[in-house]
Design a protein around this motif. Structure first.
Motif, PDB file in Angstrom:
ATOM      1  N   TYR A 145       1.778  -5.368   2.473  1.00  0.00           N
ATOM      2  CA  TYR A 145       2.774  -4.371   2.870  1.00  0.00           C
ATOM      3  C   TYR A 145       3.883  -4.191   1.837  1.00  0.00           C
ATOM      4  O   TYR A 145       4.454  -3.111   1.707  1.00  0.00           O
ATOM      5  N   PHE A 146       4.199  -5.254   1.101  1.00  0.00           N
ATOM      6  CA  PHE A 146       5.279  -5.184   0.121  1.00  0.00           C
ATOM      7  C   PHE A 146       4.756  -5.395  -1.303  1.00  0.00           C
ATOM      8  O   PHE A 146       5.530  -5.705  -2.205  1.00  0.00           O
ATOM      9  N   ALA A 147       3.454  -5.197  -1.499  1.00  0.00           N
ATOM     10  CA  ALA A 147       2.831  -5.514  -2.793  1.00  0.00           C
ATOM     11  C   ALA A 147       3.355  -4.667  -3.936  1.00  0.00           C
ATOM     12  O   ALA A 147       3.251  -5.067  -5.100  1.00  0.00           O
ATOM     13  N   LEU A 148       3.908  -3.490  -3.645  1.00  0.00           N
ATOM     14  CA  LEU A 148       4.392  -2.602  -4.707  1.00  0.00           C
ATOM     15  C   LEU A 148       5.877  -2.793  -5.018  1.00  0.00           C
ATOM     16  O   LEU A 148       6.389  -2.153  -5.937  1.00  0.00           O
ATOM     17  N   VAL A 149       6.531  -3.674  -4.256  1.00  0.00           N
ATOM     18  CA  VAL A 149       7.975  -3.826  -4.461  1.00  0.00           C
ATOM     19  C   VAL A 149       8.407  -5.273  -4.659  1.00  0.00           C
ATOM     20  O   VAL A 149       9.575  -5.532  -4.937  1.00  0.00           O
ATOM     21  N   ALA A 206      -2.736  -0.384  -0.313  1.00  0.00           N
ATOM     22  CA  ALA A 206      -1.274  -0.371  -0.285  1.00  0.00           C
ATOM     23  C   ALA A 206      -0.760   0.961   0.232  1.00  0.00           C
ATOM     24  O   ALA A 206       0.179   1.535  -0.294  1.00  0.00           O
ATOM     25  N   GLY A 207      -1.413   1.444   1.295  1.00  0.00           N
ATOM     26  CA  GLY A 207      -0.965   2.689   1.916  1.00  0.00           C
ATOM     27  C   GLY A 207      -1.371   3.902   1.121  1.00  0.00           C
ATOM     28  O   GLY A 207      -2.554   4.143   0.896  1.00  0.00           O
ATOM     29  N   GLY A 208      -0.385   4.667   0.655  1.00  0.00           N
ATOM     30  CA  GLY A 208      -0.663   5.852  -0.141  1.00  0.00           C
ATOM     31  C   GLY A 208      -1.545   6.837   0.599  1.00  0.00           C
ATOM     32  O   GLY A 208      -1.363   7.098   1.793  1.00  0.00           O
TER      33      GLY A 208
END
Length: 651
Positions: free
Chosen positions: A385-389, A429-431
């Motif tokens: 859920y927070f892999a990009l931040v 990761a969503g998107g």
């Protein structure tokens, strides 16, 4: 005229009333309505089921799309059903068939079984058709009761594309019958030609190098179109497993559908590859694209989403003039199988087609057993859920497993003794995949489905030998996912939506910060924007500043090492190890050997502090449960669009 949600069809599905399309209802003598129905990027999604989450999913599945087909056919006097590629790989059923059951001569692949059940008229190849090798591909195609075409992949090159010995037939001319407005039946020849991005030669180098060659899409089409016309085609449809990109043709371009559509002789074009929808506002500002008319370069076009999410439709009103047919009017549409409600829930617009489900029920059950096998345990949750931040446990475990594997592979080689780093990116990761498209593995047993969830693609392990400068530039390329943020700015959108998460590599073995106040060195495609730009700061190895002249081994995958994503240093020329094992298998072996894994982010990267500055990003609503585990100042910030939840980071 384009229609993104056909209200007439929606009413028909809820009332049982089927209204003829105006082209069928009002066609004159010597005029006929020809409807072309498209599926694209199915990726083995036959059942409306998420094998990674092990639960039904209303937004996917050819069985759901199939329920649209009968009504769609009933709305038109004449129709064709065509698939636009990427059907063999993309979920655990595909992996189960490729790695566990196998394909013997005479076997029928389950996705082909489903397509046969629906009576597809034709298909083309997508780039993922090559993921399991040419032998697997050809055995799978042998079971199709419909032609599969591709013009730009050749076993042997000739003096021009029409002289190539192609892997499969470059085109087909279907003898079709259409009924005109007066009820008179006519013979019509529909030419279908297929294309795939030539980048497959890098993406699947291990399967393709030395076996086939790829040509440019537009160059190949120019050569073949006159031949198809001479062979008697009245109407020509391009099956372009290629996205909608620049209107200007360039040699070897990946997303070539716009210049392809501009070639004389193409009457309609089916697109795909990008996992988007056309017509839709996604392409509102693209040159050569008319979203309202549903055309590319004036040619009617559609893109039917992905995983069966939409049925792409092109309606042609054709007219016979002497012995020739011409298109006099066209409409395009992308018809969905589900809708997202205001409360973030999803409602299915159609039920599954029972015949399609029955055609693959055995393989579905076998796939469930396959993905539920436990291979070890985890004493902490694995989520993206927070892999990009922030540094993330789901990426961390992939990186650790790759490092463990490559350390073994380097022993006894000339590269032994060089420091080894590991590059990994979040896949879910969503998107575009939506607010449920995240890895979320609870504490306890780790099954094959969880490993597939961690590592979405059947990539194989690779290692490259690079300099410290290339390591820094690799990270600069990854940092292009972030928008530039002015110091003191409030609630700036953090992520660039055009930058896919699978190109956000985190490199373990070094520590670093990302300075968001600086411009990006590279654009979303990896093209150099500003050679002097530098977002990566405090880059260290073993507690000391990284020596830019030193050499390192970086563990990665065949896509990245083959040039995928245009990462500095990641090329076939720098590749020093090509593993026979998939990255998924490496992860499984690592978990089996460890027994119990402890996947905790080590915070080797973070954003450089910017006092008084906040940014916003969207992730899945379920992220709230893990908020206290993230090494960053994050808080909830309300609802995001399309079912996502919004969060705020204080830098």
């Amino acid at each position: 005229m384009s229609i993104t949600l056909n209200r007439r069809a929606f009413l028909a599905s809820t009332t049982g009333f089927i209204a003829l399309h105006p082209f069928s209802a009002h066609a004159a003598t010597n005029q006929a309505h020809l409807r072309i129905m498209e599926t694209t990027d199915l990726h083995v999604h036959v059942f409306p089921y998420d094998y990674y989450a092990d639960r039904p999913r209303d937004t996917v599945g050819l069985a759901r799309t199939a329920s649209l087909i009968n009504d769609i056919r009933d709305e038109a006097t004449n129709s064709l059903l065509i698939d636009n590629g990427d059907f063999l790989q993309g979920n655990p059923m595909g992996d189960y068939i490729a790695y566990e059951r196998g394909m013997k001569d005479g076997d029928t692949h389950p996705v082909i079984q489903a397509m046969n059940t629906l009576g597809f008229d034709a298909s083309t190849l997508g780039n993922h058709e090559f993921n399991y090798g040419l032998d697997f591909l050809m055995k799978s195609l042998a079971g199709a009761n419909f032609p599969v075409v591709n013009a730009n992949i050749a076993l042997e090159m000739g003096s021009d594309p029409t002289k190539d010995k192609t892997l499969i037939p470059p085109y087909v001319i279907l003898d079709h019958k259409v009924t005109d407005g007066a009820g008179v039946e006519h013979d019509i020849k529909v030419g279908l030609i297929g294309f795939v991005p030539p980048q497959v030669m890098g993406w699947d180098r291990r399967h393709l190098e030395g076996n086939v060659q790829a040509r440019d899409i537009v160059e190949t089409a120019k050569a073949y179109l006159p031949q198809i016309k001479e062979a008697g085609a009245d109407i020509i449809v391009a099956l372009s497993h290629s996205g909608i990109g620049s209107a200007d043709a360039s040699d070897g371009m990946e997303n070539a559908s716009v210049p392809l559509a501009g070639l004389d002789g193409i009457d309609a074009i089916l697109t795909g590859h990008s996992h988007l929808v056309f017509p839709s506002p996604d392409y509102a500002d693209f040159a050569g694209v008319d979203v309202d008319a549903g055309t590319l370069m004036g040619t009617p076009a559609c893109m039917g989403g992905f995983w069966g999410s939409h049925m792409g439709l092109i309606d042609l009103l054709i007219e016979k003039d002497g012995n020739a047919w011409r298109v006099v009017s066209a409409e395009t549409e992308a018809r969905p199988i589900s809708v997202r409600n205001e409360d973030r829930s999803v409602s299915a617009l159609v039920e599954s087609d029972e015949a399609v489900l029955a055609s693959v029920q055995v393989e579905h059950d076998e796939t469930l057993a396959y993905v539920r096998r436990a291979v070890g345990k985890t004493d902490a949750p694995l989520h993206s859920y927070f892999a990009l931040v922030a540094d993330d446990p789901s990426v961390q475990i992939v990186s650790i497993a790759q490092l463990w594997y490559i350390e073994q592979m380097m022993k006894g080689t000339e590269h032994e003794g060089l420091p080894i780093l590991s590059a990994a990116a979040p896949f879910k990761a969503g998107g575009r995949g939506g607010p449920e498209y995240f890895t979320d593995v609870p504490m306890g047993d780790v099954a094959i489905k969880n490993v597939s969830d961690l590592y979405l693609y059947p990539n194989t392990a690779r290692a490259v030998r690079v300099t410290g400068q290339q390591v820094k530039d690799w990270l600069e390329r990854s940092a292009g996912i972030f928008n530039q943020v002015a110091p003191g700015a409030q609630d700036v959108v953090l992520l660039n939506p055009d930058f896919p998460s699978y190109n956000f590599d985190v490199i373990d073995g070094v520590t670093y910060q990302i300075d968001l106040s600086q411009p990006s060195k590279y654009d979303a495609k990896g093209v150099l924007l500003d050679a002097s730009a530098s977002r990566i700061v405090d880059l260290s190895y073993n507690g000391a500043p990284l020596d830019l002249a030193a050499e390192f081994i970086v563990a990665t995958n065949n896509y990245r090492a083959g040039g995928g994503g245009n990462f500095p240093g990641a090329t076939p020329e720098t590749t020093v190890f090509e593993g026979p094992d998939t990255n998924r298998d490496v992860i499984v072996r690592y978990i089996v050997e460890q027994g119990t894994i402890s996947p905790r982010a080590d915070s080797n990267w973070s954003f450089k502090p910017m006092e008084g500055t906040t940014v916003l990003f969207d992730t899945g609503p379920a992220a709230t449960a893990y908020l206290d585990q993230v090494d960053a100042d994050i808080e909830q910030a309300g609802d995001g669009p399309d079912g996502f939840a919004r969060f705020r980071i204080s830098l």
